[in-house]
Every structure is written in structure tokens, then in C-alpha cells.
Design a protein around this motif. Structure first.
Motif, PDB file in Angstrom:
ATOM      1  N   VAL A  45       0.856  -1.200   0.000  1.00  0.00           N
ATOM      2  CA  VAL A  45       0.000   0.000   0.000  1.00  0.00           C
ATOM      3  C   VAL A  45       0.895   1.254   0.000  1.00  0.00           C
ATOM      4  CG1 VAL A  45      -1.588   1.335   1.461  1.00  0.00           C
ATOM      5  CG2 VAL A  45      -2.010  -1.100   1.060  1.00  0.00           C
ATOM      6  N   THR A  46       2.073   1.151   0.632  1.00  0.00           N
ATOM      7  CA  THR A  46       2.970   2.314   0.699  1.00  0.00           C
ATOM      8  C   THR A  46       3.505   2.689  -0.686  1.00  0.00           C
ATOM      9  OG1 THR A  46       4.852   0.876   1.190  1.00  0.00           O
ATOM     10  CG2 THR A  46       3.694   1.809   3.069  1.00  0.00           C
ATOM     11  N   LEU A  47       3.369   1.772  -1.650  1.00  0.00           N
ATOM     12  CA  LEU A  47       3.843   2.067  -3.013  1.00  0.00           C
ATOM     13  C   LEU A  47       2.746   2.671  -3.888  1.00  0.00           C
ATOM     14  CD1 LEU A  47       5.865  -1.186  -3.934  1.00  0.00           C
ATOM     15  CD2 LEU A  47       6.787   1.048  -3.283  1.00  0.00           C
ATOM     16  N   LEU A  48       1.514   2.725  -3.389  1.00  0.00           N
ATOM     17  CA  LEU A  48       0.390   3.112  -4.262  1.00  0.00           C
ATOM     18  C   LEU A  48       0.463   4.548  -4.818  1.00  0.00           C
ATOM     19  CD1 LEU A  48      -2.688   1.399  -2.565  1.00  0.00           C
ATOM     20  CD2 LEU A  48      -1.742   0.922  -4.830  1.00  0.00           C
ATOM     21  N   PRO A  49       0.881   5.545  -4.021  1.00  0.00           N
ATOM     22  CA  PRO A  49       0.864   6.898  -4.580  1.00  0.00           C
ATOM     23  C   PRO A  49       1.655   6.974  -5.895  1.00  0.00           C
ATOM     24  CG  PRO A  49       1.227   6.976  -2.215  1.00  0.00           C
ATOM     25  CD  PRO A  49       1.297   5.525  -2.614  1.00  0.00           C
ATOM     26  N   GLY A  50       0.986   7.440  -6.926  1.00  0.00           N
ATOM     27  CA  GLY A  50       1.648   7.596  -8.227  1.00  0.00           C
ATOM     28  C   GLY A  50       1.693   6.332  -9.071  1.00  0.00           C
ATOM     29  N   ARG A  51       1.146   5.228  -8.572  1.00  0.00           N
ATOM     30  CA  ARG A  51       1.186   3.979  -9.358  1.00  0.00           C
ATOM     31  C   ARG A  51      -0.260   3.499  -9.578  1.00  0.00           C
ATOM     32  NH1 ARG A  51       5.711   3.390  -5.910  1.00  0.00           N
ATOM     33  NH2 ARG A  51       7.666   3.216  -7.084  1.00  0.00           N
ATOM     34  N   GLU A  52      -0.865   3.975 -10.650  1.00  0.00           N
ATOM     35  CA  GLU A  52      -2.307   3.739 -10.826  1.00  0.00           C
ATOM     36  C   GLU A  52      -2.634   2.334 -11.356  1.00  0.00           C
ATOM     37  OE1 GLU A  52      -0.533   5.307 -14.409  1.00  0.00           O
ATOM     38  OE2 GLU A  52      -0.548   6.090 -12.360  1.00  0.00           O
ATOM     39  N   ARG A  53      -1.605   1.570 -11.765  1.00  0.00           N
ATOM     40  CA  ARG A  53      -1.880   0.186 -12.202  1.00  0.00           C
ATOM     41  C   ARG A  53      -1.587  -0.832 -11.096  1.00  0.00           C
ATOM     42  NH1 ARG A  53       1.959  -1.076 -15.173  1.00  0.00           N
ATOM     43  NH2 ARG A  53       3.107   0.881 -15.222  1.00  0.00           N
ATOM     44  N   LEU A  54      -1.264  -0.339  -9.917  1.00  0.00           N
ATOM     45  CA  LEU A  54      -0.948  -1.236  -8.792  1.00  0.00           C
ATOM     46  C   LEU A  54      -2.200  -1.462  -7.946  1.00  0.00           C
ATOM     47  CD1 LEU A  54       1.484  -2.632  -7.333  1.00  0.00           C
ATOM     48  CD2 LEU A  54       1.693  -0.556  -5.958  1.00  0.00           C
ATOM     49  N   VAL A  55      -2.482  -2.716  -7.617  1.00  0.00           N
ATOM     50  CA  VAL A  55      -3.655  -3.038  -6.801  1.00  0.00           C
ATOM     51  C   VAL A  55      -3.215  -3.954  -5.657  1.00  0.00           C
ATOM     52  CG1 VAL A  55      -6.005  -3.947  -6.797  1.00  0.00           C
ATOM     53  CG2 VAL A  55      -5.017  -3.094  -8.933  1.00  0.00           C
ATOM     54  N   VAL A  56      -3.535  -3.577  -4.433  1.00  0.00           N
ATOM     55  CA  VAL A  56      -3.204  -4.419  -3.284  1.00  0.00           C
ATOM     56  C   VAL A  56      -4.495  -5.067  -2.803  1.00  0.00           C
ATOM     57  CG1 VAL A  56      -2.138  -4.494  -1.001  1.00  0.00           C
ATOM     58  CG2 VAL A  56      -1.351  -2.813  -2.686  1.00  0.00           C
ATOM     59  N   VAL A  57      -4.480  -6.395  -2.709  1.00  0.00           N
ATOM     60  CA  VAL A  57      -5.693  -7.130  -2.329  1.00  0.00           C
ATOM     61  C   VAL A  57      -5.477  -7.756  -0.953  1.00  0.00           C
ATOM     62  CG1 VAL A  57      -7.219  -9.032  -2.957  1.00  0.00           C
ATOM     63  CG2 VAL A  57      -6.249  -7.574  -4.738  1.00  0.00           C
ATOM     64  N   ARG A  58      -6.423  -7.511  -0.054  1.00  0.00           N
ATOM     65  CA  ARG A  58      -6.284  -7.986   1.326  1.00  0.00           C
ATOM     66  C   ARG A  58      -7.597  -8.615   1.795  1.00  0.00           C
ATOM     67  NH1 ARG A  58      -2.125  -3.933   4.067  1.00  0.00           N
ATOM     68  NH2 ARG A  58      -3.105  -4.737   5.922  1.00  0.00           N
ATOM     69  N   THR A  59      -7.598  -9.153   2.982  1.00  0.00           N
ATOM     70  CA  THR A  59      -8.773  -9.901   3.437  1.00  0.00           C
ATOM     71  C   THR A  59      -8.982  -9.794   4.947  1.00  0.00           C
ATOM     72  OG1 THR A  59      -9.815 -12.082   3.430  1.00  0.00           O
ATOM     73  CG2 THR A  59      -7.438 -12.059   3.707  1.00  0.00           C
ATOM     74  N   LEU A  60     -10.223 -10.001   5.368  1.00  0.00           N
ATOM     75  CA  LEU A  60     -10.528 -10.112   6.801  1.00  0.00           C
ATOM     76  C   LEU A  60     -10.554 -11.592   7.218  1.00  0.00           C
ATOM     77  CD1 LEU A  60     -11.232  -7.123   6.361  1.00  0.00           C
ATOM     78  CD2 LEU A  60     -13.279  -7.447   7.742  1.00  0.00           C
ATOM     79  N   SER A  61     -10.249 -12.490   6.273  1.00  0.00           N
ATOM     80  CA  SER A  61     -10.376 -13.930   6.544  1.00  0.00           C
ATOM     81  C   SER A  61      -9.286 -14.493   7.440  1.00  0.00           C
ATOM     82  CB  SER A  61     -10.308 -14.725   5.239  1.00  0.00           C
ATOM     83  OG  SER A  61     -11.400 -14.464   4.426  1.00  0.00           O
ATOM     84  N   LYS A  62      -8.143 -13.831   7.501  1.00  0.00           N
ATOM     85  CA  LYS A  62      -6.992 -14.457   8.173  1.00  0.00           C
ATOM     86  C   LYS A  62      -6.755 -13.793   9.528  1.00  0.00           C
ATOM     87  CE  LYS A  62      -6.545 -16.804   4.373  1.00  0.00           C
ATOM     88  NZ  LYS A  62      -6.813 -18.232   4.283  1.00  0.00           N
ATOM     89  N   ALA A  63      -6.048 -12.668   9.531  1.00  0.00           N
ATOM     90  CA  ALA A  63      -5.722 -12.024  10.813  1.00  0.00           C
ATOM     91  C   ALA A  63      -6.986 -11.618  11.567  1.00  0.00           C
ATOM     92  CB  ALA A  63      -4.848 -10.802  10.560  1.00  0.00           C
ATOM     93  N   LEU A  64      -8.019 -11.200  10.857  1.00  0.00           N
ATOM     94  CA  LEU A  64      -9.191 -10.651  11.540  1.00  0.00           C
ATOM     95  C   LEU A  64     -10.271 -11.707  11.819  1.00  0.00           C
ATOM     96  CD1 LEU A  64      -9.405  -7.034  10.070  1.00  0.00           C
ATOM     97  CD2 LEU A  64      -8.079  -7.905  11.962  1.00  0.00           C
TER      98      LEU A  64
END
Ligand SMILES: Cc1ncc(COP(=O)(O)O)c(C=O)c1O
Length: 363
Positions: A207-226
Motif C-alpha cells: 500500500v505504501t507504493l500506491l501513490p503515483g502507481r495507478e496500475r498497482l492493486v493491493v488485495v487484502r482480506t478479513l479472513s486471516k488475521a481478523l
């Protein structure tokens, strides 16, 4: 009447569905779930939130899940230190559905996606389901994705989509942000970073790489840690234009009012939930140490599971563990198995079983 009698798509003929075995054993350490059930406080909060929406279930839910997206944005901002807004967040029924929507929007017939194997098997299957060509590239011998591995894959395949899983399932290994940034620059495609296990990792989020990178997508879940695998809530964090693209393919009202309420309730308790993540990393590290002492080849894990090799016949060991009422995962990598960190008791049961098998092998 069988599948062969149906006018099924030719590319689906002869294929098998995703199928981690669901066996009736005492200790289930095979699907990387969280072994802790939601606490009484979380259950009470879920019950309250669901009660609030129950009377309105005659109506369709908020199609854009505005409140949940706001809560997720707050959570991600807090965890990563990057200010994320709700129009940069898109939730769906588990991160699997988010991945499917990404493939529907950016993949499809005539398009291709690259993955670095061994990795999460659903990436390949979601490609299949959406008619996207899946191009498998190998990791290094130590299961790493290095700049050289990335450059070769992009050069050979010129994909529309690249999957990177970090920490990677099944190996547990994390990929450096420098490698992700280099990959992003090397491709003109959409780069999907699957961070299902991010909370278990000490590495910084993509997520820290997202600024300025519009083709980057970070996918996360509530299934594991949460602790919410049963609720089916995952989300993408990306540029708002990616969220616009996902809205072109999502089904209307895809996320039920009940699901949205459950997610909102859980996100009120992240401090407590994350505290138990620490307990799990203790069990993970205990498993890693013990397996090493038993002589296995253990891969450094930043997730809630451990991948280990030098087993000999992993299918035989998998069966022997099932006989001891412990279920682990054979992901099809010869000589390797994956075990999820359990409660202290579950972890004890696994370690006792494997120590006994190691001392008296059947072969
Ligand atoms: C790497 C990875 N991504 C995504 C998922 C899917 O998670 P969910 O659909 O429950 O959010 C999993 C589940 O095991 C996983 O290991």
C-alpha cells in the motif's frame, strides 16, 4: 447424465474444482484459517450490528458499501501510515471475489496473466474461470522472486496482469518493495499484490507504493488475521480509477447488508484482533524452530503458516498425520508440506505427531 453430456465450455472440460479436503479430524491446520474464534466482545458487536440491519433486509443493501469502505480505509491508513480514502477501497465477498472482479475487468479472452509458482492456486483458477491465459513462471530454488526472475517473466510473456503474493502462499516468503517497484516499471499491465497475510508480516505493505502507481492493486482480506473467514470479506486498495473499473463488472448489490454489518463490527475491534495475531506468530515461530530441530528444511515465513521440505514422500507423511487426526496441506510441491499455525494445543498436537512420525518413519 454427467459433465460430459453438458454443453460445457471446452476449456473447462476435464478440469477439477478447487478442493482443499474438508476431513473430520481433531486438528485442522490446512487452510490457513485463524484458529481463534471471534471473542465474546466481537460476537456481541456483530450481533448488534446485524440486528440493526435485520429489519431492513426487505431492501437491497448499499450497492457501494460506503460505510464499510470508510472503515476499511481507516484501518489500512492506520496499519500502513499511508492516508487511504474510501474511494481507493473496494470490498467484495472474500479477496477471491475481488481477484475475480480484477480479472473480469483487466483479463479475459485474448489476455494473459503471469504468476510465480509455487503460489496461491486460486490465481490460476480465477484466470481459468475468466478465460484469461495463465502463464506460470518459476521462482528461484529458494522460492524467491528476484529482479532477474521478474525481468525474465515480463520479457518473455508481456502480460496484461501480474500476480505477486506476499507473504506468499504456500511458501510464507515475502517479496521486497524494491522488487515490486521494479516489476511495476517493467510492465504496462496491472500489478496485483495479494497481501492476504499482511498482518502476520513485519515487512511494509505494498500500500505504501500506491501513490503515483495507478496500475498497482493491493488485495487484502478479513479472513486471516481478523478471524472472519466465514464472513467472506476481502478488499482491494488502489487508485480510484481501478475502483471505477471494478464497478463495471461487479454484480449489483454483491455484498449483502449482513456482510457489510459484520465487517463494520469487526473493524471496531482491530486492536484486540491484532493482539491475537502476535500469539499466532509465536506458534508459527515455534513450529518453524521445532521442524528445523527435527531436520526439516524450513522456509522463513512471514505468514500464519510454515512451509517445510526434505520430507521424502510428502503424500505418505500427509496420510500419517491424518491418521494422527492432524490435517495439513499437500500443495503438490514434491517433498514439501504446509502447516497452519494453530492454538498452542493444536500446535502441540501437530508437533507431537510429526516428532513421532519422524522418529519412526514408515518407509
Ligand atoms: C494468498 C491468498 N489470497 C487470497 C485468499 C482468499 O481469501 P478470502 O477469499 O477468504 O479473502 C487466500 C486464502 O487462503 C490466500 O491464501
Amino acid at each position: 447424465m454427467g459433465l460430459d453430456d453438458l454443453p460445457l465450455r471446452p476449456d473447462l472440460r476435464g478440469q477439477t474444482p478447487y478442493g482443499a479436503p474438508q476431513l473430520d479430524v481433531d486438528v485442522r491446520l490446512n487452510t490457513n484459517e485463524n484458529p481463534f474464534s471471534p471473542s465474546a466482545a466481537v460476537v456481541a458487536s456483530i450481533t448488534e450490528h446485524v440486528a440493526q440491519v435485520a429489519g431492513g433486509l426487505n431492501r437491497y443493501p448499499d450497492r457501494d458499501a460506503v460505510a464499510l469502505r470508510g472503515a476499511l480505509a481507516g484501518y489500512v491508513s492506520e496499519r500502513t501510515g499511508i492516508e487511504v480514502t474510501s474511494n481507493e477501497v473496494w470490498p467484495a465477498n472474500g479477496s477471491n471475489e475481488v481477484l475475480q472482479q480484477l480479472l473480469q475487468a483487466f483479463g479475459g479472452p485474448g489476455r494473459s496473466a503471469v504468476g510465480f509458482e509455487p503460489t496461491y492456486s486460486m490465481h490460476r483458477l480465477i484466470c481459468r474461470g475468466t478465460g484469461t491465459d495463465y502463464l506460470a513462471h518459476s521462482r528461484t530454488d529458494t522460492f524467491d522472486v528476484t529482479p532477474a526472475v521478474v525481468q525474465r517473466a515480463i520479457g518473455e510473456s508481456n502480460p496484461d496482469i501480474v500476480f505477486l503474493c506476499t507473504p506468499n502462499n504456500p511458501t510464507g516468503t515475502a517479496i521486497g518493495l524494491d522488487v515490486i517497484a521494479e516489476l511495476y516499471d517493467a510492465t504496462s499491465g496491472v500489478v496485483i499484490i495479494d497481501e492476504a497475510y499482511a498482518e502476520f508480516s513485519s515487512s511494509p505493505s505494498a500500500v505504501t507504493l500506491l501513490p503515483g502507481r495507478e496500475r498497482l492493486v493491493v488485495v487484502r482480506t478479513l479472513s486471516k488475521a481478523l478471524e472472519l473467514a466465514g464472513a467472506r470479506i476481502g478488499y482491494a486498495v488502489a487508485n480510484p480509477s481501478v475502483v471505477d473499473a471494478l464497478q463495471l463488472v461487479r454484480l449489483p448489490y454483491h455484498l449483502s447488508a449482513v456482510t457489510q454489518a459484520v465487517g463494520l463490527a469487526a473493524l471496531e475491534h482491530t486492536a484486540e484482533l491484532l493482539h491475537r495475531v502476535e500469539e499466532l506468530t509465536v506458534q508459527r515461530d515455534r513450529i518453524a524452530r521445532s521442524l528445523e530441530e527435527l531436520g526439516y528444511d524450513v522456509h522463513a515465513s512471514e505468514a500464519n503458516f510454515v512451509f517445510f521440505g526434505a520430507i521424502g514422500d510428502q503424500r505418505l507423511m500427509w496420510n500419517e498425520l491424518v491418521e494422527a487426526s492432524v490435517l495439513v496441506r499437500d500443495v503438490g510441491v514434491p517433498g514439501h508440506l504446509r502447516v497452519t499455525a494453530g492454538t498452542p494445543d493444536e500446535t502441540d498436537a501437530f508437533l507431537e505427531a510429526i516428532a513421532a512420525i519422524t522418529k519412526e518413519p514408515s518407509l
